[in-house]
Write a protein that holds these residues in place. Sequence first.
Motif, PDB file in Angstrom:
ATOM      1  N   UNK A 217       0.815  -1.202   0.000  1.00  0.00           N
ATOM      2  CA  UNK A 217       0.000   0.000   0.000  1.00  0.00           C
ATOM      3  C   UNK A 217       0.853   1.258   0.000  1.00  0.00           C
ATOM      4  N   UNK A 218       0.350   2.305  -0.593  1.00  0.00           N
ATOM      5  CA  UNK A 218       1.077   3.574  -0.648  1.00  0.00           C
ATOM      6  C   UNK A 218       0.456   4.572   0.315  1.00  0.00           C
ATOM      7  N   UNK A 290      -3.762  11.090  10.101  1.00  0.00           N
ATOM      8  CA  UNK A 290      -2.377  10.701   9.827  1.00  0.00           C
ATOM      9  C   UNK A 290      -2.241   9.184   9.762  1.00  0.00           C
ATOM     10  N   UNK A 291      -2.868   8.487  10.700  1.00  0.00           N
ATOM     11  CA  UNK A 291      -2.794   7.029  10.726  1.00  0.00           C
ATOM     12  C   UNK A 291      -3.353   6.436   9.450  1.00  0.00           C
ATOM     13  N   UNK A 292      -4.554   6.874   9.059  1.00  0.00           N
ATOM     14  CA  UNK A 292      -5.222   6.262   7.903  1.00  0.00           C
ATOM     15  C   UNK A 292      -4.647   6.737   6.568  1.00  0.00           C
ATOM     16  N   UNK A 293      -3.846   7.796   6.596  1.00  0.00           N
ATOM     17  CA  UNK A 293      -3.123   8.204   5.392  1.00  0.00           C
ATOM     18  C   UNK A 293      -1.959   7.254   5.122  1.00  0.00           C
ATOM     19  N   UNK A 294      -1.291   6.842   6.182  1.00  0.00           N
ATOM     20  CA  UNK A 294      -0.144   5.947   6.041  1.00  0.00           C
ATOM     21  C   UNK A 294      -0.579   4.494   5.938  1.00  0.00           C
ATOM     22  N   UNK A 295      -1.528   4.087   6.766  1.00  0.00           N
ATOM     23  CA  UNK A 295      -2.018   2.705   6.783  1.00  0.00           C
ATOM     24  C   UNK A 295      -3.499   2.710   6.417  1.00  0.00           C
ATOM     25  N   UNK A 296      -3.886   2.118   5.280  1.00  0.00           N
ATOM     26  CA  UNK A 296      -5.311   2.063   4.926  1.00  0.00           C
ATOM     27  C   UNK A 296      -6.134   1.484   6.075  1.00  0.00           C
ATOM     28  N   UNK A 297      -7.319   2.012   6.269  1.00  0.00           N
ATOM     29  CA  UNK A 297      -8.136   1.644   7.430  1.00  0.00           C
ATOM     30  C   UNK A 297      -8.347   0.147   7.555  1.00  0.00           C
TER      31      UNK A 297
END
Length: 503
Positions: A217-218, A290-297
């Motif tokens: 994931x990006x 910030x969390x969901x930008x780096x790691x998809x939910x």
Amino acid sequence: MNGFNNIPDGRGHPHAPTPAFHDDITAYAVESQPHHPAKAHLHRNLSNRHIQLIAIGGAIGTGLFLGSGKAIRAAGPSIVVSYLIIGTMLYFVVRAMGELLMYNLDYKSFQDFAADLIGPWAGFFLGWTYWLCWIVTGMAEIIGITTYWDFWVKNKGLATFLAAATLLLLLCLNLLTVRMFGELEFWFAFIKIIAIISLILLALVLAVMKFHSPTGGAASISNLWNRGGFMPNGWSGFFAGFQMAAFAFVGIELIGTTAAETQDPEKTLPKAISAVPARILIFYIGALLAIMTVVPWNEVRADSSPFVQVLGIVGFAGAASVMNFVVLTSAASSSNSGIYSISRMLFGLAHKRMAPQLFGRLSAHGVPRCGLVVTVLVLSTALPLAASASFVEAFTLVTTISSVLFIFVWSMIVISYMKYRKVAPSAHAASKYPMPGGRGMCWAVLAFFALVLVLLAQEADTARALSLTPIWFAILGIGWFFDRRHAICDDVGTDDAHSKGDS
């Protein structure tokens, strides 16, 4: 001014009690008490910097650092809306609390103004429910602390032992002085602030770089809508996220328990309360985005801290350990807040003969020692839960119970404010820190809390915990039946030295 008998107006002058108070007052026997610890007063040793950081740190704990993983999996990116709605409603609660604390600076906590404005029974129910709130919340924090230690030691038994040692250390430090509590919370909160801001900045950098994680994931802002949409689990998922979202805000009212130990409360308390909206946007909404930008939910794990996951997924193993330290100190901070607030609430209850008198005595250092020791002993009963394999289920149980009890506390604060507006309209008109929205906003907040309770009843795991809470109020009802003729008015406003503070 004396508790239930004289209600001060906005200029500090007492007026006669309203007829609505007479039944409760006449049912009370105000007895002389040569051995009652009425002259034991808490010291005003918490400075402005302590209060400002306590206001931040009290509401940022395990609910955000650990519980947000479960909330994200339930609601997806729409969880930020849940946090925003709940945060907005609670801002009005603390504004109502702030106006009431400014109304009479001799109120030691919201338990005092509830007893004064609604009736003695309200002080009893609110004080003991707040005690249980932090007992249950403290248990959730103990579970969190054990989980964070286990991240390093990989041994549940050893992690539980270290959690017990952490609890003992907090007790020892709280037994010193209230200033030590303030210093602990200052640095604990400072660590949280630096960590969350760093996480937000890291997410921005990774999104600009379009960083690819080992899972493929990006990092991208598009993760907020390209994995099934902004509300991937529909309305049911959106509403399911409210349970953990509500728990994340427990402690936002903590500043209301510091009123008796705050230097220059007329300036310090409003300043801390007014900063709540900015804190919600930065430390809650900013962190979740910030969390969901780096790691998809849909890749966020429900059984561990998403803050640690973020740094682990991007390959910063050492940084993940640093973040684990941060969330460990955060849980310790919340436990520290619980130990402090419970002991002060017991202190207030003892002064009204609503709790054993030993809780109303202060040590040579000016702290309620018995309340602190008993609180830690009760919290330690959570250690077996923390050692169990099914800690996620245990965490859900205790956080739901805590959320329901805190909703009661927040509601009582709002109801106290509505009563104050009725019995002292001139005080409200003259207030230097009036709550925006007035009575209409109070009804909106209470309606929202009712909706949250309905939502908690819809999920099997939260409904089970919700069904247990009426037992507590039944126990309180029995306790009040036997205690009501022994409880007395507190010594609100009778001691000039206390009003001015101790050096």
